[in-house]
Design a protein around this motif. Structure first.
Motif, PDB file in Angstrom:
ATOM      1  N   GLU A  86      83.455  69.000  46.014  1.00 35.39           N
ATOM      2  CA  GLU A  86      83.438  68.005  47.079  1.00 35.39           C
ATOM      3  C   GLU A  86      83.960  68.586  48.393  1.00 35.39           C
ATOM      4  N   LYS A  87      83.145  68.429  49.429  1.00 39.28           N
ATOM      5  CA  LYS A  87      83.499  68.917  50.761  1.00 39.28           C
ATOM      6  C   LYS A  87      83.736  67.725  51.683  1.00 39.28           C
ATOM      7  N   LEU A  88      84.905  67.667  52.258  1.00 39.40           N
ATOM      8  CA  LEU A  88      85.311  66.535  53.085  1.00 39.40           C
ATOM      9  C   LEU A  88      84.992  66.785  54.556  1.00 39.40           C
ATOM     10  N   THR A  89      84.508  65.743  55.228  1.00 43.06           N
ATOM     11  CA  THR A  89      84.261  65.803  56.663  1.00 43.06           C
ATOM     12  C   THR A  89      84.836  64.557  57.322  1.00 43.06           C
ATOM     13  N   LEU A  90      85.599  64.754  58.385  1.00 38.43           N
ATOM     14  CA  LEU A  90      86.140  63.643  59.170  1.00 38.43           C
ATOM     15  C   LEU A  90      85.505  63.681  60.555  1.00 38.43           C
ATOM     16  N   ASP A 133      88.697  52.586  68.603  1.00 40.26           N
ATOM     17  CA  ASP A 133      88.291  53.877  68.034  1.00 40.26           C
ATOM     18  C   ASP A 133      88.481  53.894  66.523  1.00 40.26           C
ATOM     19  N   ASP A 134      87.826  54.836  65.868  1.00 38.96           N
ATOM     20  CA  ASP A 134      87.858  54.909  64.407  1.00 38.96           C
ATOM     21  C   ASP A 134      87.562  56.346  64.000  1.00 38.96           C
ATOM     22  N   PHE A 135      87.660  56.640  62.711  1.00 39.72           N
ATOM     23  CA  PHE A 135      87.125  57.904  62.209  1.00 39.72           C
ATOM     24  C   PHE A 135      86.450  57.644  60.865  1.00 39.72           C
ATOM     25  N   SER A 136      85.361  58.353  60.637  1.00 38.70           N
ATOM     26  CA  SER A 136      84.607  58.183  59.396  1.00 38.70           C
ATOM     27  C   SER A 136      84.942  59.315  58.434  1.00 38.70           C
ATOM     28  N   VAL A 137      84.797  59.027  57.142  1.00 37.01           N
ATOM     29  CA  VAL A 137      85.095  59.999  56.089  1.00 37.01           C
ATOM     30  C   VAL A 137      83.835  60.214  55.267  1.00 37.01           C
ATOM     31  N   SER A 138      83.428  61.472  55.138  1.00 42.58           N
ATOM     32  CA  SER A 138      82.236  61.796  54.355  1.00 42.58           C
ATOM     33  C   SER A 138      82.576  62.823  53.288  1.00 42.58           C
ATOM     34  N   ILE A 139      81.926  62.683  52.139  1.00 37.61           N
ATOM     35  CA  ILE A 139      82.043  63.663  51.063  1.00 37.61           C
ATOM     36  C   ILE A 139      80.651  64.213  50.795  1.00 37.61           C
ATOM     37  N   ASN A 140      80.516  65.525  50.948  1.00 38.14           N
ATOM     38  CA  ASN A 140      79.205  66.168  50.800  1.00 38.14           C
ATOM     39  C   ASN A 140      78.160  65.485  51.683  1.00 38.14           C
ATOM     40  N   LYS A 141      78.571  65.178  52.928  1.00 42.04           N
ATOM     41  CA  LYS A 141      77.707  64.609  53.965  1.00 42.04           C
ATOM     42  C   LYS A 141      77.272  63.174  53.683  1.00 42.04           C
ATOM     43  N   LYS A 142      77.908  62.507  52.732  1.00 43.34           N
ATOM     44  CA  LYS A 142      77.624  61.105  52.456  1.00 43.34           C
ATOM     45  C   LYS A 142      78.882  60.272  52.701  1.00 43.34           C
ATOM     46  N   SER A 143      78.698  59.082  53.236  1.00 45.13           N
ATOM     47  CA  SER A 143      79.825  58.215  53.554  1.00 45.13           C
ATOM     48  C   SER A 143      80.665  57.929  52.316  1.00 45.13           C
ATOM     49  N   ALA A 144      81.947  58.249  52.390  1.00 43.96           N
ATOM     50  CA  ALA A 144      82.846  57.978  51.260  1.00 43.96           C
ATOM     51  C   ALA A 144      82.991  56.476  51.050  1.00 43.96           C
ATOM     52  N   ARG A 145      82.914  55.742  52.113  1.00 46.62           N
ATOM     53  CA  ARG A 145      83.046  54.289  52.036  1.00 46.62           C
ATOM     54  C   ARG A 145      81.884  53.664  51.269  1.00 46.62           C
ATOM     55  N   MET A 146      80.690  54.228  51.460  1.00 44.60           N
ATOM     56  CA  MET A 146      79.481  53.640  50.870  1.00 44.60           C
ATOM     57  C   MET A 146      79.143  54.217  49.502  1.00 44.60           C
ATOM     58  N   TYR A 147      79.374  55.514  49.306  1.00 43.86           N
ATOM     59  CA  TYR A 147      78.825  56.187  48.129  1.00 43.86           C
ATOM     60  C   TYR A 147      79.854  56.774  47.168  1.00 43.86           C
ATOM     61  N   ALA A 148      81.101  56.919  47.597  1.00 46.52           N
ATOM     62  CA  ALA A 148      82.099  57.551  46.725  1.00 46.52           C
ATOM     63  C   ALA A 148      82.547  56.587  45.626  1.00 46.52           C
ATOM     64  N   SER A 149      82.825  57.145  44.451  1.00 47.33           N
ATOM     65  CA  SER A 149      83.370  56.336  43.360  1.00 47.33           C
ATOM     66  C   SER A 149      84.811  55.971  43.692  1.00 47.33           C
ATOM     67  N   GLN A 150      85.378  55.080  42.884  1.00 41.92           N
ATOM     68  CA  GLN A 150      86.769  54.677  43.120  1.00 41.92           C
ATOM     69  C   GLN A 150      87.710  55.873  42.967  1.00 41.92           C
ATOM     70  N   GLY A 151      87.421  56.723  41.979  1.00 36.11           N
ATOM     71  CA  GLY A 151      88.239  57.913  41.785  1.00 36.11           C
ATOM     72  C   GLY A 151      88.120  58.870  42.953  1.00 36.11           C
ATOM     73  N   GLN A 152      86.900  59.032  43.490  1.00 36.18           N
ATOM     74  CA  GLN A 152      86.699  59.910  44.648  1.00 36.18           C
ATOM     75  C   GLN A 152      87.397  59.359  45.885  1.00 36.18           C
ATOM     76  N   GLN A 153      87.319  58.047  46.063  1.00 33.29           N
ATOM     77  CA  GLN A 153      87.985  57.445  47.215  1.00 33.29           C
ATOM     78  C   GLN A 153      89.497  57.628  47.122  1.00 33.29           C
ATOM     79  N   ARG A 154      90.017  57.436  45.923  1.00 33.29           N
ATOM     80  CA  ARG A 154      91.461  57.598  45.734  1.00 33.29           C
ATOM     81  C   ARG A 154      91.858  59.064  45.962  1.00 33.29           C
TER      82      ARG A 154
END
Length: 236
Positions: A86-90, A133-154
């Protein structure tokens, strides 16, 4: 909540940021009071907008710098935690779009405030500024908010908090105390092992309801019915 996370983290490492944020909130409250009463005095609104633009420039630039540093540290933690999967992008998000310098941010905010003055008057509310203002969090270029599992979000939240501690250590010379409430329950075994193995050189308090999760050499305190117990696992 994400803005609050950034502001608290920056204030802890850069105390001079706090007065700027405090003054911004004070001027913002004055602007909102002016808008809410109707019959807005344009000259006074312009004074508020000018000061908000100056303060917002400092806040926005510092937040973006911090997000960039936070991403660098958090990416390492999540990459290791997920065994390289998993690669994180902010990404910092501002209503003024892209920017480079503090002066550029100020000018863009002034233009935004002037362009949207009529809309804010209609809504009786300050709808533009660094408080949005805000910041978005992505895992492997996909929104963590929309696509990450509960374990991934945690895991991602944990990576951000560990990264915050790492930055604090680099900037102040010492690690903060980590307070982690029930963080292990939804992590797989590899991630649990990683977390417990990486906190041995830090002062950490972790809570949880399953004693089997805490297979470490750290001090364990069992609580039964609101009281510290010496029964160990038996009380659970």
């Amino acid at each position: 909540n994400r803005r609050r996370f950034l502001d608290l983290a920056i204030c802890q490492s850069f105390p001079r940021y706090a007065p700027t944020l405090s003054e911004y909130n004070r001027v913002l409250a004055q602007k909102n009071a002016l808008l809410k009463r109707g019959n807005v005095i344009d000259e006074l609104l312009s004074v508020y907008n000018e000061r908000l633009a100056q303060l917002a420039a400092v806040i926005t630039v510092n937040r973006r710098k911090y997000v960039q540093k936070l991403e660098e540290e958090a990416r390492k933690f999540l990459f290791d935690m997920s065994n390289g999967k998993e690669k994180l992008t902010l990404t910092y998000q501002s209503q003024i779009g892209t920017f480079e310098t503090q002066e550029e941010v100020k000018e863009k905010y002034i233009k935004l405030f002037n362009d949207k003055a009529g809309y804010e008057k209609e809504r009786f509310l300050a709808l533009y500024g660094s408080h949005k203002d805000d910041f978005s969090v992505s895992i492997n270029k996909k929104s963590a908010r929309m696509y990450a599992s509960q374990g991934q979000q945690r895991s991602t939240v944990l990576a951000l908090k560990l990264a915050e501690g790492e930055l604090s250590s680099k900037l102040t010379g010492e690690y903060p105390v980590f307070l982690l409430d029930d963080i292990l329950s939804e992590l797989d075994s590899d991630r649990k092992e990683y977390i417990l193995s990486r906190i041995t050189d830090r002062q950490v308090i972790i809570t949880g309801c399953e004693s089997d999760l805490f297979e470490t050499d750290g001090n364990k305190i069992f609580v039964c019915e609101g009281k510290i117990s010496d029964k160990g696992r038996e009380c659970l």
